[in-house]
Design a protein around this motif. Sequence first.
Motif: not given
Length: 261
Positions: A58, A79, A82-83, A87, A92
């Motif tokens: 990915e 980033m 957003k990740k 989740l 998360d």
Amino acid sequence: MTEIKINEQIAFLRKQKGLTQEDLAKALGVTNQAVSKWESAQCCPDIQLLPDIAKLFEVSVDELLGYTPVSTSEDIVLMLRKKIEALPKGDDLDFIFRMAAALHVIIFSKEMIAEPYSNMGWDTDDAIELAGEAEWGYSCWSIPEITTIMRSGAVFFSRNKSLTLMNPDINRIVSIIKPFSDTKNLKIAAALYRLTIHSEDAYATVAQICDESGVQAERVKDCLEGEFAPFILEKEGAESEFRFEEMYINILPILSLIDLK
């Protein structure tokens, strides 16, 4: 000329995905020996495999090759945000802990391979993987700018230049720590923590805390209604139930980070 570090990238990304070399080889339709040679820099993957490898991990092909523009700190934070937001709940929080553990290890590793230690056998990727699983023991690194400590499932960072303690701060800290300095009180606190940490809605009765701590009921009740009263919530009913207030539930993990020789 930019140095291509695809061997390091493949090894790092594979471990981040929790894959073995055999898993990666099977997913790509190559031999285990091929993956081993890639990671040890004996050879590189066929150029036609790069898109498949990048898709599996990915990342972009540029990221796989280690050939991407340097991101700003703002880009990195965005980033990560957003990740984390993408989740599922539970995953998360696990990811957040892994990132905190990874940051600790990266700081620790940077110092370990620098002078005067020069531990060139140090494997940062393996250390990050073990730390993310809370399999590391106790480690601490303190330099003028920052202190970072990790012990099993707890990670701590302090920006040392920003830490100033005035008399009111000192008095507040003393009043917080004092009830936890008694052995039986600490057993009660640890029992209450273990019984309620699994859920934000979990409460424990005096009887449950007695069974978990091995402390007599009268002492438990006196402690909860006395020295621990500022730190806990009480849910009244046929039998009172207790849990730490959210702002105080972190006291025990923080205390557990302290390592006295």
